[in-house]
Design a protein around this motif. Structure first.
Motif, PDB file in Angstrom:
ATOM      1  N   GLY A  60      23.847  27.402  44.329  1.00 48.90           N
ATOM      2  CA  GLY A  60      25.056  27.907  44.966  1.00 48.90           C
ATOM      3  C   GLY A  60      26.231  28.141  44.039  1.00 48.90           C
ATOM      4  N   LEU A  61      26.083  27.892  42.738  1.00 48.86           N
ATOM      5  CA  LEU A  61      27.195  28.097  41.795  1.00 48.86           C
ATOM      6  C   LEU A  61      27.087  29.481  41.182  1.00 48.86           C
ATOM      7  CD1 LEU A  61      29.638  26.731  40.365  1.00 48.86           C
ATOM      8  CD2 LEU A  61      28.055  26.163  38.507  1.00 48.86           C
ATOM      9  N   GLU A  62      28.163  30.266  41.295  1.00 48.19           N
ATOM     10  CA  GLU A  62      28.183  31.606  40.730  1.00 48.19           C
ATOM     11  C   GLU A  62      29.520  31.850  40.033  1.00 48.19           C
ATOM     12  OE1 GLU A  62      27.730  34.485  43.776  1.00 48.19           O
ATOM     13  OE2 GLU A  62      29.351  33.703  45.023  1.00 48.19           O
ATOM     14  N   ARG A  63      29.463  32.719  39.029  1.00 51.62           N
ATOM     15  CA  ARG A  63      30.641  33.012  38.219  1.00 51.62           C
ATOM     16  C   ARG A  63      31.140  34.414  38.544  1.00 51.62           C
ATOM     17  NH1 ARG A  63      29.809  32.611  31.822  1.00 51.62           N
ATOM     18  NH2 ARG A  63      28.293  34.231  32.350  1.00 51.62           N
ATOM     19  N   PHE A  64      32.475  34.591  38.521  1.00 50.50           N
ATOM     20  CA  PHE A  64      33.041  35.926  38.741  1.00 50.50           C
ATOM     21  C   PHE A  64      34.091  36.199  37.673  1.00 50.50           C
ATOM     22  CE2 PHE A  64      35.555  32.961  41.219  1.00 50.50           C
ATOM     23  CZ  PHE A  64      36.864  33.348  41.015  1.00 50.50           C
ATOM     24  N   ASP A  65      34.120  37.478  37.281  1.00 50.86           N
ATOM     25  CA  ASP A  65      35.009  37.931  36.206  1.00 50.86           C
ATOM     26  C   ASP A  65      35.996  38.951  36.783  1.00 50.86           C
ATOM     27  OD1 ASP A  65      36.278  38.706  33.933  1.00 50.86           O
ATOM     28  OD2 ASP A  65      34.490  39.410  32.874  1.00 50.86           O
ATOM     29  N   PRO A  66      37.288  38.607  36.909  1.00 53.61           N
ATOM     30  CA  PRO A  66      38.266  39.540  37.479  1.00 53.61           C
ATOM     31  C   PRO A  66      38.492  40.798  36.644  1.00 53.61           C
ATOM     32  CG  PRO A  66      39.104  37.296  37.494  1.00 53.61           C
ATOM     33  CD  PRO A  66      37.886  37.293  36.633  1.00 53.61           C
ATOM     34  N   SER A  67      38.114  40.776  35.377  1.00 48.35           N
ATOM     35  CA  SER A  67      38.325  41.959  34.541  1.00 48.35           C
ATOM     36  C   SER A  67      37.259  43.025  34.762  1.00 48.35           C
ATOM     37  CB  SER A  67      38.345  41.560  33.058  1.00 48.35           C
ATOM     38  OG  SER A  67      37.097  40.993  32.677  1.00 48.35           O
ATOM     39  N   GLU A  68      36.205  42.703  35.486  1.00 49.37           N
ATOM     40  CA  GLU A  68      35.174  43.693  35.777  1.00 49.37           C
ATOM     41  C   GLU A  68      35.715  44.731  36.752  1.00 49.37           C
ATOM     42  OE1 GLU A  68      31.826  41.580  37.212  1.00 49.37           O
ATOM     43  OE2 GLU A  68      31.241  40.791  35.239  1.00 49.37           O
ATOM     44  N   LYS A  69      35.265  45.981  36.594  1.00 47.27           N
ATOM     45  CA  LYS A  69      35.723  47.085  37.446  1.00 47.27           C
ATOM     46  C   LYS A  69      34.514  47.765  38.061  1.00 47.27           C
ATOM     47  CE  LYS A  69      39.686  47.873  34.397  1.00 47.27           C
ATOM     48  NZ  LYS A  69      40.401  48.868  33.543  1.00 47.27           N
ATOM     49  N   PRO A  70      33.963  47.182  39.127  1.00 43.70           N
ATOM     50  CA  PRO A  70      32.752  47.775  39.721  1.00 43.70           C
ATOM     51  C   PRO A  70      32.976  49.169  40.295  1.00 43.70           C
ATOM     52  CG  PRO A  70      33.662  46.033  41.123  1.00 43.70           C
ATOM     53  CD  PRO A  70      34.411  45.977  39.827  1.00 43.70           C
ATOM     54  N   GLN A  94      40.988  45.140  39.373  1.00 47.54           N
ATOM     55  CA  GLN A  94      41.112  44.270  40.539  1.00 47.54           C
ATOM     56  C   GLN A  94      42.553  43.817  40.708  1.00 47.54           C
ATOM     57  OE1 GLN A  94      38.269  41.081  40.800  1.00 47.54           O
ATOM     58  NE2 GLN A  94      36.667  42.256  39.746  1.00 47.54           N
ATOM     59  N   LYS A  95      42.966  43.645  41.960  1.00 46.41           N
ATOM     60  CA  LYS A  95      44.304  43.161  42.267  1.00 46.41           C
ATOM     61  C   LYS A  95      44.341  41.633  42.201  1.00 46.41           C
ATOM     62  CE  LYS A  95      46.558  46.964  43.184  1.00 46.41           C
ATOM     63  NZ  LYS A  95      47.767  47.382  42.411  1.00 46.41           N
ATOM     64  N   PHE A  96      45.501  41.136  41.831  1.00 49.97           N
ATOM     65  CA  PHE A  96      45.670  39.685  41.760  1.00 49.97           C
ATOM     66  C   PHE A  96      45.553  39.076  43.154  1.00 49.97           C
ATOM     67  CE2 PHE A  96      48.508  36.003  42.078  1.00 49.97           C
ATOM     68  CZ  PHE A  96      47.924  35.160  41.135  1.00 49.97           C
ATOM     69  N   ASP A  97      44.728  38.039  43.251  1.00 50.14           N
ATOM     70  CA  ASP A  97      44.510  37.324  44.502  1.00 50.14           C
ATOM     71  C   ASP A  97      44.767  35.832  44.242  1.00 50.14           C
ATOM     72  OD1 ASP A  97      43.726  36.162  46.862  1.00 50.14           O
ATOM     73  OD2 ASP A  97      41.787  37.185  46.985  1.00 50.14           O
ATOM     74  N   PRO A  98      45.826  35.284  44.828  1.00 51.93           N
ATOM     75  CA  PRO A  98      46.134  33.871  44.542  1.00 51.93           C
ATOM     76  C   PRO A  98      45.038  32.905  44.981  1.00 51.93           C
ATOM     77  CG  PRO A  98      47.465  34.697  46.376  1.00 51.93           C
ATOM     78  CD  PRO A  98      46.782  35.876  45.774  1.00 51.93           C
ATOM     79  N   ASN A  99      44.160  33.351  45.875  1.00 53.51           N
ATOM     80  CA  ASN A  99      43.048  32.492  46.291  1.00 53.51           C
ATOM     81  C   ASN A  99      41.922  32.459  45.262  1.00 53.51           C
ATOM     82  OD1 ASN A  99      44.242  31.914  48.858  1.00 53.51           O
ATOM     83  ND2 ASN A  99      43.537  33.900  49.606  1.00 53.51           N
ATOM     84  N   LEU A 100      41.888  33.473  44.392  1.00 53.87           N
ATOM     85  CA  LEU A 100      40.821  33.568  43.396  1.00 53.87           C
ATOM     86  C   LEU A 100      41.321  33.463  41.963  1.00 53.87           C
ATOM     87  CD1 LEU A 100      38.806  36.575  44.939  1.00 53.87           C
ATOM     88  CD2 LEU A 100      38.331  34.137  45.209  1.00 53.87           C
TER      89      LEU A 100
END
Length: 216
Positions: free
Chosen positions: A152-162, A167-173
């Motif tokens: 259940g552990l996964e990594r996410f990279d906000p600099s990715e542009k799918p 990506q917009k800044f999200d204070p939850n993430l």
């Protein structure tokens, strides 16, 4: 003699008539004591059998209400227990996963420490060891992340542009570590990822540390 006989018959007839007229009055007088005081006052006398039946009916209704409440409480307890068990199972490795995050970050730091031009250069005797080391680090990181993803552990990279856009800044993430101007980008866009974020079964385990665009 004849007159006396007629007089006696007349008196006898009167006595019979008086006794017949007095009898109904006597009967009516004897019926009055049979009436209760409540009937004289116009009140209804409550039937004891009916009263007992109503009490039993109320007892049955109370028992039914208690039964329904008990069933509802038991079902709520089952649902809470199931949620607690699912939560304990899904986040049992949370502390262990947090301890691994720094080690995972070190893989990224080690790979970023190697200049891109050296990685894109043709393989020679001089750089073969370096390329083998980088390939080994990538393979180890890939195996580690696949293993953690199974739990259940996964990594996410906000600099990715799918979709080709930042990506917009999200204070939850995200956690903003700095703000800066950037041409061609809008306010609130993520322009740089200092450290990637992690989720554990959908819950943010660690927010990604990012740089955010602020042109105004």
């Amino acid at each position: 003699m004849f007159q006396r006989a007629i007089l006696r018959q007349t008196q006898a007839a009167r006595s019979v008539l008086s006794s017949t007229t007095a009898a109904p009055l006597a009967l009516r007088r004897t019926r009055l004591p049979l009436e209760t005081e409540g009937e004289k006052n116009g009140e209804n006398v409550e039937d004891p059998v009916r009263k007992e039946l109503e009490e039993k009916k109320r007892e049955v209704i109370d028992l039914k209400d208690k039964y329904l409440r008990s069933v509802a409480e038991f079902r709520n307890l089952q649902e809470r227990t199931k949620r607690d068990m699912d939560g304990a199972r899904n986040f049992a490795i949370q502390r262990f996963a947090k301890d691994l995050l720094e080690s995972i970050d070190n893989f990224d730091r080690a790979l970023l420490a190697v200049p891109k031009e050296k990685l894109s250069a043709p393989e020679t005797e001089a750089n073969k060891d370096l390329l083998d080391l980088v390939a080994g680090l990538k393979m180890t990181e890939h195996i580690l992340m696949n293993t953690l993803q199974k739990h259940g552990l996964e990594r996410f990279d906000p600099s990715e542009k799918p979709d080709g856009q930042a990506q917009k800044f999200d204070p939850n993430l995200h956690e903003a570590t700095f703000m800066s101007k950037a041409e061609g980008m809008e306010d609130g866009d993520v322009m740089y990822t200092q450290s990637k974020g992690f989720r554990l079964n959908g819950r943010v385990l660690r927010a990604a540390k990012v740089g955010v665009v602020k042109n105004t």
